[in-house]
Design an enzyme around this catalytic site. Structure first.
Site, PDB file in Angstrom:
ATOM      1  N   PRO A  26       0.837  -1.201   0.000  1.00  0.00           N
ATOM      2  CG  PRO A  26      -0.623  -1.514   1.761  1.00  0.00           C
ATOM      3  CD  PRO A  26       0.698  -1.968   1.230  1.00  0.00           C
ATOM      4  CG  MET A  27       3.451   2.367  -1.838  1.00  0.00           C
ATOM      5  SD  MET A  27       4.552   2.164  -3.259  1.00  0.00           S
ATOM      6  CE  MET A  27       3.528   1.123  -4.331  1.00  0.00           C
ATOM      7  CB  THR A  28      -0.340   7.600   0.846  1.00  0.00           C
ATOM      8  OG1 THR A  28      -0.663   6.837   2.007  1.00  0.00           O
ATOM      9  CG2 THR A  28      -1.253   8.806   0.767  1.00  0.00           C
ATOM     10  N   GLY A  60      -3.914   3.499   1.337  1.00  0.00           N
ATOM     11  CA  GLY A  60      -4.796   3.606   2.479  1.00  0.00           C
ATOM     12  C   GLY A  60      -6.117   4.264   2.102  1.00  0.00           C
ATOM     13  CD  GLN A 103      -2.853   0.244   4.338  1.00  0.00           C
ATOM     14  OE1 GLN A 103      -2.824   1.450   4.155  1.00  0.00           O
ATOM     15  NE2 GLN A 103      -1.756  -0.479   4.559  1.00  0.00           N
ATOM     16  CG  HIS A 169      -2.241   1.257   8.015  1.00  0.00           C
ATOM     17  ND1 HIS A 169      -1.294   1.207   9.012  1.00  0.00           N
ATOM     18  CD2 HIS A 169      -1.625   1.854   6.961  1.00  0.00           C
ATOM     19  CE1 HIS A 169      -0.163   1.750   8.574  1.00  0.00           C
ATOM     20  NE2 HIS A 169      -0.336   2.158   7.334  1.00  0.00           N
ATOM     21  CE1 TYR A 174      -0.641   7.835   8.964  1.00  0.00           C
ATOM     22  CE2 TYR A 174       0.143   5.630   8.433  1.00  0.00           C
ATOM     23  CZ  TYR A 174       0.115   6.985   8.176  1.00  0.00           C
ATOM     24  OH  TYR A 174       0.857   7.503   7.140  1.00  0.00           O
TER      25      TYR A 174
END
Length: 370
Positions: A26-28, A60, A103, A169, A174
């Site tokens: 997962p990569m924002t 995310g 995610q 997540h 977070y």
């Protein structure tokens, strides 16, 4: 480079059957205007499916809570329009023969990188973004209950839309991780305590509610980390016993895959026990809990992921170490991050031995969906 065959063995858990062991991390990306993914997002993920990634985990996506994201452009995983957008994404990925899970996250009181502020006050266990750094509001019982329910609704929606799995997540400082972290959890109720096991109760309730929402066979992945974006040297578990206290209750609650985030996958978690070539985080998590694990951390990058932002690119450096660890079944799956941002065909090129054709990670690609 050693043979990469071990990376391309099939893998199955519950209702999920994967063609290989490579996961898109997962990569924002912040390319969802008004929180709604569109055609460009669908095309972006479809290209990675076409490029041979075994499992794609989305960037995310936020659950239905006020101020659950810390940047504009982060997609929602709630609301009719956003869910319709995600239906388009999973349909495109499936059309390309891929498998995918969203995610699900809540960014807690963390600050974004672009100075954007949500309209509602941010929330966290104790109104802290890091130890001794106040920000936002401490969550009451109702807010915690509503958050747990929001994760469960999002999980049910993911299954209904046709996704193959989902990831919660619980890492990187977070919201869920802020409950784990003693420095940001100063509560006096049952969601805190002197031990990591006590501070894991909120996460366990999220996992339990999620598992109830999707049934027994749908894989539930939980992402965890020792390090935080607020403190790269933070450690929740200093010993294997503490790691068991932290992770075993989460597996018992229904997380059957642990996505164990570390900055460099080749670094041992407890070198004082098994040496400099010892098990990494994912290896220890698998050994201690029996759950399937995903390892991650600078795969295919020159150096670690911080160096990637300086323009260092994708290489085969470190892949011999990866192959060796997977051949001894230290962990089950390996997640690849920034190497896939610039090269959607990274997995296919590794499988076919086209190392010379790999495209180096280009930080400029963070400003677009390639």
């Amino acid at each position: 480079m050693s043979s990469s065959d071990v990376l391309f063995r099939p893998f199955s858990i519950g209702s999920l059957d994967l063609a290989n062991r490579i996961v898109m991390a997962p990569m924002t990306r912040v390319f969802a205007p008004h929180g709604i993914p569109g055609e460009s997002n669908a095309t972006y993920y479809k290209k990675r499916a076409e490029g041979g990634v075994g499992l794609i985990l989305s960037e995310g996506t936020v659950v239905d809570r006020p101020a659950a994201r810390n940047e504009a452009g982060i997609p929602f995983f709630h609301g009719e329009q956003a869910l319709a957008g995600w239906k388009g994404v999973i349909s495109a990925v499936h059309a390309a023969g891929g498998k995918m899970g969203p995610q699900l996250w809540h960014t807690g009181s963390t600050r974004g990188t672009q100075g954007w502020e949500p309209e509602a006050p941010v929330e966290s266990p104790s109104g802290l973004v890091s130890p001794n750094d106040p920000r936002g509001e401490a969550m009451g019982d109702e807010a915690i209950a509503d958050t747990i329910a929001a994760f469960a609704r999002a999980a049910a929606d993911a299954q209904r839309l046709g996704f193959d799995t989902l990831e919660i997540h619980g890492a990187h400082g977070y919201l869920i991780d802020q409950f784990f972290w003693q420095g940001t959890n100063l509560r006096t109720d049952r969601y805190n305590g002197a031990t990591i096991q006590e501070r894991s109760r909120m996460a366990a309730e999220v996992v339990k509610a999620t598992r109830a929402a999707v049934g027994p066979d749908f894989p539930v992945i939980l992402r965890v980390s020792q390090w935080k974006q607020q403190d790269y040297k933070a450690r929740l578990a200093a010993t294997p016993a503490e790691m068991t206290d932290w992770l075993a209750p989460l597996v018992e609650a229904g997380a059957n895959v642990l996505h164990c985030s570390q900055r460099r996958f080749w670094e041992p978690e407890f070198p004082e026990i098994d040496g400099e070539d010892g098990l990494n985080f994912a290896g220890w998590a698998k050994k201690l809990t029996g759950a399937a694990t995903i390892s991650v951390g600078s795969v295919g990058l020159a150096g670690d992921f911080f160096g990637a932002f300086g323009g260092k690119g994708s290489e085969t450096q470190g892949l011999d170490k990866l192959v060796a660890r997977m051949e001894r079944d230290e962990f089950d799956l390996i997640a690849v991050g920034r190497a896939l941002i610039s090269d959607a065909d990274w997995a296919r090129k590794i499988q076919s031995g086209e190392a010379a054709a790999l495209k180096g990670f280009d930080a400029a690609h963070l400003a677009q969906l390639v």
